[in-house]
Every structure is written in C-alpha cells, then in structure tokens.
Design an enzyme around this catalytic site. Sequence first.
Site, PDB file in Angstrom:
ATOM      1  N   GLN A 194      42.675  35.981  28.045  1.00 48.18           N
ATOM      2  CA  GLN A 194      42.018  34.851  28.578  1.00 48.18           C
ATOM      3  C   GLN A 194      41.468  34.213  27.471  1.00 48.18           C
ATOM      4  O   GLN A 194      40.505  33.963  26.993  1.00 48.18           O
ATOM      5  CB  GLN A 194      40.776  36.122  29.913  1.00 48.18           C
ATOM      6  N   TYR A 225      32.544  29.058  35.295  1.00 49.67           N
ATOM      7  CA  TYR A 225      32.219  28.387  34.374  1.00 49.67           C
ATOM      8  C   TYR A 225      32.810  26.915  33.942  1.00 49.67           C
ATOM      9  O   TYR A 225      33.257  26.426  35.169  1.00 49.67           O
ATOM     10  CB  TYR A 225      33.190  29.660  33.485  1.00 49.67           C
ATOM     11  N   ARG A 261      39.256  46.379  38.886  1.00 46.23           N
ATOM     12  CA  ARG A 261      37.643  47.894  39.149  1.00 46.23           C
ATOM     13  C   ARG A 261      39.607  48.991  38.832  1.00 46.23           C
ATOM     14  O   ARG A 261      38.801  49.929  38.194  1.00 46.23           O
ATOM     15  CB  ARG A 261      37.283  47.602  39.795  1.00 46.23           C
TER      16      ARG A 261
HETATM   17  C1  LIG Z   1      33.077  44.123  34.996  1.00 50.05           C
HETATM   18  C2  LIG Z   1      33.542  43.008  35.727  1.00 50.05           C
HETATM   19  C3  LIG Z   1      33.757  41.972  34.361  1.00 50.05           C
HETATM   20  C4  LIG Z   1      34.747  41.098  34.936  1.00 50.05           C
HETATM   21  N1  LIG Z   1      34.927  40.155  33.851  1.00 50.05           N
HETATM   22  C5  LIG Z   1      36.027  39.018  34.310  1.00 50.05           C
HETATM   23  C6  LIG Z   1      36.351  38.526  33.325  1.00 50.05           C
HETATM   24  O1  LIG Z   1      36.263  38.176  31.992  1.00 50.05           O
HETATM   25  N2  LIG Z   1      36.765  37.111  33.713  1.00 50.05           N
HETATM   26  C7  LIG Z   1      37.531  36.912  34.847  1.00 50.05           C
HETATM   27  O2  LIG Z   1      38.483  35.586  35.650  1.00 50.05           O
HETATM   28  N3  LIG Z   1      37.141  37.673  35.980  1.00 50.05           N
HETATM   29  C8  LIG Z   1      36.126  38.240  35.274  1.00 50.05           C
HETATM   30  N4  LIG Z   1      36.466  39.100  36.221  1.00 50.05           N
HETATM   31  C9  LIG Z   1      36.663  39.498  37.918  1.00 50.05           C
HETATM   32  C10 LIG Z   1      37.587  40.356  37.978  1.00 50.05           C
HETATM   33  O3  LIG Z   1      38.408  40.498  37.512  1.00 50.05           O
HETATM   34  C11 LIG Z   1      38.546  40.401  39.554  1.00 50.05           C
HETATM   35  O4  LIG Z   1      38.917  39.475  40.381  1.00 50.05           O
HETATM   36  C12 LIG Z   1      37.257  40.932  40.703  1.00 50.05           C
HETATM   37  O5  LIG Z   1      37.139  42.514  39.844  1.00 50.05           O
HETATM   38  C13 LIG Z   1      37.891  41.690  42.129  1.00 50.05           C
HETATM   39  O6  LIG Z   1      39.463  42.389  41.488  1.00 50.05           O
HETATM   40  P1  LIG Z   1      38.853  43.825  41.665  1.00 50.05           P
HETATM   41  O7  LIG Z   1      39.029  43.875  43.300  1.00 50.05           O
HETATM   42  O8  LIG Z   1      41.013  44.142  41.434  1.00 50.05           O
HETATM   43  O9  LIG Z   1      37.805  44.366  40.813  1.00 50.05           O
HETATM   44  C14 LIG Z   1      35.176  41.063  36.611  1.00 50.05           C
HETATM   45  C15 LIG Z   1      34.322  41.199  37.380  1.00 50.05           C
HETATM   46  C16 LIG Z   1      34.247  43.221  36.589  1.00 50.05           C
HETATM   47  C17 LIG Z   1      34.047  44.050  38.102  1.00 50.05           C
END
Ligand SMILES: Cc1cc2nc3c(=O)[nH]c(=O)nc-3n(C[C@H](O)[C@H](O)[C@H](O)COP(=O)(O)O)c2cc1C
Length: 341
Positions: A79, A158, A292
């Site tokens: 990414q 961003y 997550r």
């Molecule tokens: C610890 C953490 C780090 C994340 N880092 C990024 C990232 O680097 N780039 C991004 O686009 N989204 C990032 N996100 C968002 C996740 O990609 C995702 O959209 C979000 O966790 C919701 O999805 P989930 O419920 O499956 O975790 C991050 C989320 C978490 C919890």
Amino acid sequence: MAPLTRSRAHADGTPSDLAVRYYAQRAAAGLIISEATAVSAGANGAYVNTPGIHTDGHQAKWAQIAEAVHAEGGSMFVQLWHVGRMGHPDISGTETVAPSAIAANMSAHTPSGKKPLPVPRALRTDELPAIVDQFRAAARRAVDAGMDGVEIHGANGYLLHEFQSDVVNQRTDAYGGSSENRARLTAEIVEAVADEIGAGRVGLRISPGGTAADMRENDVVGVYQALLDRIAPLGIAYLHVLIDPTAETFGAIRAIWSGTFVLNTGREIDTDFCQLESFAEWGAISAAAVGRPFLANPDLIDRLIVGAELNEPDVATFYTPGPVGYVDYPTLAEVEESRSA
Ligand SMILES: Cc1cc2nc3c(=O)[nH]c(=O)nc-3n(C[C@H](O)[C@H](O)[C@H](O)COP(=O)(O)O)c2cc1C
C-alpha cells in the site's frame, strides 16, 4: 487482508525481520495488502516506525517479504502512502504539506510525546508532478522487489483523500474547486502507476464520506464519480472501498464502479462474516478485505472454514514495538495443543 499499520519498522523505514514472519504467517489470506508505506521521506510522519519504499535498503527487505509470502502460496500488494497533513515534523523530519494550509484538529504520537498536528504548508502546483513521480517510482520498486502489485492509499484522511475534499482542499488551481479538479491528483497517480507497472497490478483504496483523521467532504458522490469515471478506462485490478454498507453512499459508489469491487466495512463496525458472504454471493462485492480479525488470527481462513472461535485482537499492542501482539497470536492447532498439554 486489509492494510494494517503496525509500527514495527526500523527508524529509517526499513521493514523489520519480524515483518517477514508476520506477513508469511498470514499468506493464506489470498491477497495481503501491506501496511501503509511511504513513497518518500516527506510522505512519512503520521506514526513512528512506519515503513517506506524509496531506498534500495527498503526494497531489499520488501523483496524478502514477497519471497516469504510467495513461498507460503500467498500474493501481496504494497500500500503506497503519502500522509499529507497527518504528518508531524518530529516524526518525518520534514515539513508537513497538504492541499491547503488547514490543520487536522488532532495530535500525533511523536518520539517526545503527544503533540498537536501543525498547520501544513499548501503544496505549490509545480510540486505535484514530483509527488506523482514518487508514487510511480515506489510502484516500480515494489514490483522489482517481487511484489504482485500496489494499492494506492486514497483513503482515511491522508494526502489523496485531502485533495478529494471540498473542505480540506481550498485550492484555486487545477487541483481544487470542481470535482474533476479535486480528483485530478489521485487520477494522475493511478494513471502514472498503471503506466509504470501495468493496470492489472494496481488497486486504489478510497473511503468516501469517511471522517477518519478529522476529514470532511460535502459532495461525496460527485467527487468520487469524477475520480472513478476518469480511471475506469484503465482497467485497474480493483477498487477497495472502506464504507459502511448500510450507508446510502455505498449503493451510489457501487453503482458507479463496474470493475472488481473490494469492500471493507470500516473501523466502527465489527466484521460480520455472514453479511460479507451474502454480499459476495449476491455479486454486490467481488471480495472482502478484513483487518483486525487477520491481525489476531494468522490462520483466519482455516478458522472460518471450520467455524472455530477467533482470537481477540489486543488493541494495546497494535502499534507497540517487538513481537508481542505481532507474530505471537496462536493458530488453532497451537491453541488446541496448549489446551491438551
Ligand atoms: C491497527 C490498525 C492499523 C491500520 N492501518 C491502516 C493502514 O496502514 N492503511 C489503511 O488504509 N488502513 C489502515 N487501517 C484500517 C483497516 O485497513 C480497516 O479499514 C479497519 O481496521 C476496519 O476493518 P476491520 O474491521 O476488518 O479491521 C488500520 C486499522 C487498524 C486497526
């Protein structure tokens, strides 16, 4: 596997040895999208110890990660990220830049504690081609490192998301004002990267209407229509949309995009695997990205297949250094072994 910043890289942006293990453990995802990775030194600075892909050293470590994931039968995209106004000079070592001089009302966790984000300097029009070139060069490095492709990070407040916003972007040049103008920088980056590595290796992540990072947008559908209409002819690998699927905008954005559509339901919502499965069966989505649950379950797919209980993610170790909460989540077999011991 959705992109997840884990703040385990070295201070110079080189991914750690632990990252090789972490990603290899999760190779069964089908497609891993890496944590957000800076396209230049100035593109970094939202969190400490986040990786880059703009030096030979970075590229060499990403190559080890690609090799380890491929050896386990997986595929992986990196990414590509520019943090824009979410950067803090105490982390990046450079000034903070954005479409306009409008600060996010938020703090950064700098090495010397929590500090408010500064008012960014508005990028000059003549600086924007260099940013496009940074994405192009980073994509080239990713593919040369053996990665299967790249995802352009246009989400979560961003730089590219900031340009899309009619609130955060107050520019009067060709990159501000109309929807077409605000979509221009992201579109130019997608076009340049597709030209460099082939459209089939390029994904784009967006979060229409998302309010992460103090983001505001009034005319959500219009500006994404402009962006998606412009890039549609390229035939990129996928569009990755972070959105609440019960929101009205979901239907509108879904209707605009006829290509491969990856859904991530966002941070405010607990993943509902039954819902995602139904969406896939109906053809409403091509694939789901999961964050997550993958962070906490290296063998997530095996667990879903047998309906096993999932490890809970430990929020306290999301961004802390070292192996704990990173490479030590047990697989189902390991849990059963320790139960019977
Ligand atoms: C610890 C953490 C780090 C994340 N880092 C990024 C990232 O680097 N780039 C991004 O686009 N989204 C990032 N996100 C968002 C996740 O990609 C995702 O959209 C979000 O966790 C919701 O999805 P989930 O419920 O499956 O975790 C991050 C989320 C978490 C919890």
